[in-house]
Motif scaffolding. Structure first.
Motif, PDB file in Angstrom:
ATOM      1  N   ASP A  58       0.861  -1.183   0.000  1.00 38.70           N
ATOM      2  CA  ASP A  58       0.000   0.000   0.000  1.00 38.70           C
ATOM      3  C   ASP A  58       0.901   1.238   0.000  1.00 38.70           C
ATOM      4  O   ASP A  58       1.583   1.523   0.976  1.00 38.70           O
ATOM      5  N   ALA A  59       0.890   1.981  -1.101  1.00 36.06           N
ATOM      6  CA  ALA A  59       1.806   3.111  -1.265  1.00 36.06           C
ATOM      7  C   ALA A  59       1.130   4.457  -1.039  1.00 36.06           C
ATOM      8  O   ALA A  59       1.603   5.473  -1.532  1.00 36.06           O
ATOM      9  N   ASP A 114       0.437  -0.309  -4.831  1.00 32.56           N
ATOM     10  CA  ASP A 114      -0.919   0.198  -5.036  1.00 32.56           C
ATOM     11  C   ASP A 114      -1.125   1.591  -4.458  1.00 32.56           C
ATOM     12  O   ASP A 114      -0.591   1.930  -3.397  1.00 32.56           O
ATOM     13  N   ASN A 115      -1.894   2.394  -5.183  1.00 33.64           N
ATOM     14  CA  ASN A 115      -2.346   3.709  -4.703  1.00 33.64           C
ATOM     15  C   ASN A 115      -1.183   4.654  -4.419  1.00 33.64           C
ATOM     16  O   ASN A 115      -1.119   5.289  -3.355  1.00 33.64           O
ATOM     17  N   VAL A 116      -0.293   4.777  -5.363  1.00 34.11           N
ATOM     18  CA  VAL A 116       0.889   5.627  -5.176  1.00 34.11           C
ATOM     19  C   VAL A 116       0.464   7.097  -5.140  1.00 34.11           C
ATOM     20  O   VAL A 116      -0.209   7.583  -6.046  1.00 34.11           O
ATOM     21  N   ASP A 117       0.883   7.781  -4.084  1.00 34.83           N
ATOM     22  CA  ASP A 117       0.538   9.186  -3.936  1.00 34.83           C
ATOM     23  C   ASP A 117       1.786  10.027  -3.653  1.00 34.83           C
ATOM     24  O   ASP A 117       1.689  11.180  -3.248  1.00 34.83           O
ATOM     25  N   LEU A 118       2.958   9.404  -3.827  1.00 40.50           N
ATOM     26  CA  LEU A 118       4.210  10.114  -3.590  1.00 40.50           C
ATOM     27  C   LEU A 118       4.761  10.663  -4.903  1.00 40.50           C
ATOM     28  O   LEU A 118       4.318  10.296  -5.986  1.00 40.50           O
ATOM     29  N   LYS A 119       5.764  11.526  -4.812  1.00 35.00           N
ATOM     30  CA  LYS A 119       6.410  12.035  -6.016  1.00 35.00           C
ATOM     31  C   LYS A 119       7.208  10.924  -6.683  1.00 35.00           C
ATOM     32  O   LYS A 119       7.579   9.935  -6.051  1.00 35.00           O
ATOM     33  N   GLU A 120       7.485  11.125  -7.971  1.00 41.60           N
ATOM     34  CA  GLU A 120       8.173  10.082  -8.735  1.00 41.60           C
ATOM     35  C   GLU A 120       9.485   9.665  -8.077  1.00 41.60           C
ATOM     36  O   GLU A 120       9.754   8.483  -7.892  1.00 41.60           O
ATOM     37  N   GLY A 121      10.298  10.641  -7.701  1.00 42.23           N
ATOM     38  CA  GLY A 121      11.580  10.317  -7.082  1.00 42.23           C
ATOM     39  C   GLY A 121      11.419   9.594  -5.758  1.00 42.23           C
ATOM     40  O   GLY A 121      12.210   8.712  -5.412  1.00 42.23           O
TER      41      GLY A 121
END
Length: 322
Positions: free
Chosen positions: A167-168, A210-217
């Motif tokens: 879970d991201a 799943d559900n990535v809400d962070l910046k690409e880096g």
């Protein structure tokens, strides 16, 4: 005890819902939790499930529930045995297939073949195992991105010795789930050990982020450094489709016919006749053919709170009250 996603404020509705199933109380906090894992709900009573609200009772109710929980836990006898010695995560291999996912896949999954084929082509059929394969599914909330990934994992689990889900939504949940992976294979329960295992494992694995809400880096630093495994990532942010070295796919609303079929499957007791499909068509269209909305909309019909043909009136009454 009945469980729902909204407060009951009407005595007649309370009685209408509770009498057929013999419910003696209502609660909200655990709504949906049993779709992920089994558990026990212990609650204290602080109202009558009608228009009378007694906030002064809430502290007493919370104290009662805490005391009851303590009494339940005291019935379990801990076993005094030394913990297993943690092993080094480096170069570990799985002795048997491991399927470690947090979400429950929908039994009534319908369609999405084009997206599933795109993932399969990029992660399985496409040659080139010298680079890490990452495929990104992105789109609006409720489009069913997680369920598509779980469906892909179920269809192709025989091609991977390990299938894992992280879970991201926050860095805390990411580190928690990588630690759970490490613990499951017998390593130290830390996120670093979970990532190290995936980076050095000789096994072929699939990792659903799943559900990535962070910046690409920020999200890239959690990618295991290997080409042996495949990463399947979901996000609502189209800018995060960039890490998709193997490709990406924008998942939108369902095809109308698929949406109608999903809705009728979710309500169960209504056959897939032309008349029922016509009624379901209006409902699915009003809900934007979003699978998550269709699944939730089917609940009151499945639980006999209203009939299929009365759902639009039921829905309009609910939305006007809110």
């Amino acid at each position: 005890m009945a469980c729902g996603d909204m407060v009951i404020k009407c005595a007649s509705n309370r009685d209408r819902i509770s009498q057929p199933v013999g419910a003696i109380a209502f609660e909200m906090e655990s709504a949906g939790i049993f779709q992920s894992f089994a558990g026990i709900v212990i609650k204290g009573v602080c109202g009558y499930a009608d228009s009378h609200k007694h906030k002064q009772w809430q502290d007493y109710a919370a104290g009662t529930a805490a005391a009851a929980t303590k009494a339940v836990l005291e019935q379990f006898t801990p076993q005094d045995r030394p913990p297993a010695e943690p092993i080094d995560s480096a170069n570990q291999t799985l002795q048997k297939p491991l399927y470690l996912v947090r979400h429950k896949a929908w039994v009534n999954f319908v369609g999405r073949d084009h997206c599933l084929n795109a993932i399969e082509h990029s992660l399985i059929r496409e040659k080139g195992d010298t680079i890490q394969k990452c495929f990104v599914v992105y789109g609006i909330g409720g489009a069913g991105k997680t369920q598509v990934c779980l469906r892909f994992a179920e269809l192709h689990r025989d091609k991977f010795l390990g299938v894992f889900e992280v879970d991201a939504s926050t860095s805390v949940t990411i580190e928690r789930d990588f630690a759970a992976i490490a613990e499951k294979i017998g390593c130290r329960a830390t996120s670093d050990d979970g990532i190290d295992y995936l980076s050095t494992s000789q096994d072929r694995w699939l990792l659903i982020i799943d559900n990535v809400d962070l910046k690409e880096g920020s999200i890239r630093k959690y990618f295991p450094n290997t080409h042996r495994g495949c990463i399947l990532m979901t996000t609502r942010n189209h800018r995060l489709a960039i890490p998709g070295t193997a490709g990406n796919y924008q998942l939108d609303s369902m095809d109308p016919e698929e949406g109608i079929s999903l809705f009728l499957k979710e309500v169960h007791e209504y056959p897939n006749t032309q008349g029922n499909r016509l009624i379901a068509s209006d409902i699915a269209k009003e809900l934007g053919y979003l699978p998550l909305a269709l699944a939730h909309a089917a609940v009151p019909i499945r639980h006999k709170r209203c009939r299929l043909e009365d759902y639009r009136e039921y829905f309009q009454k609910k939305t006007s009250k809110s």
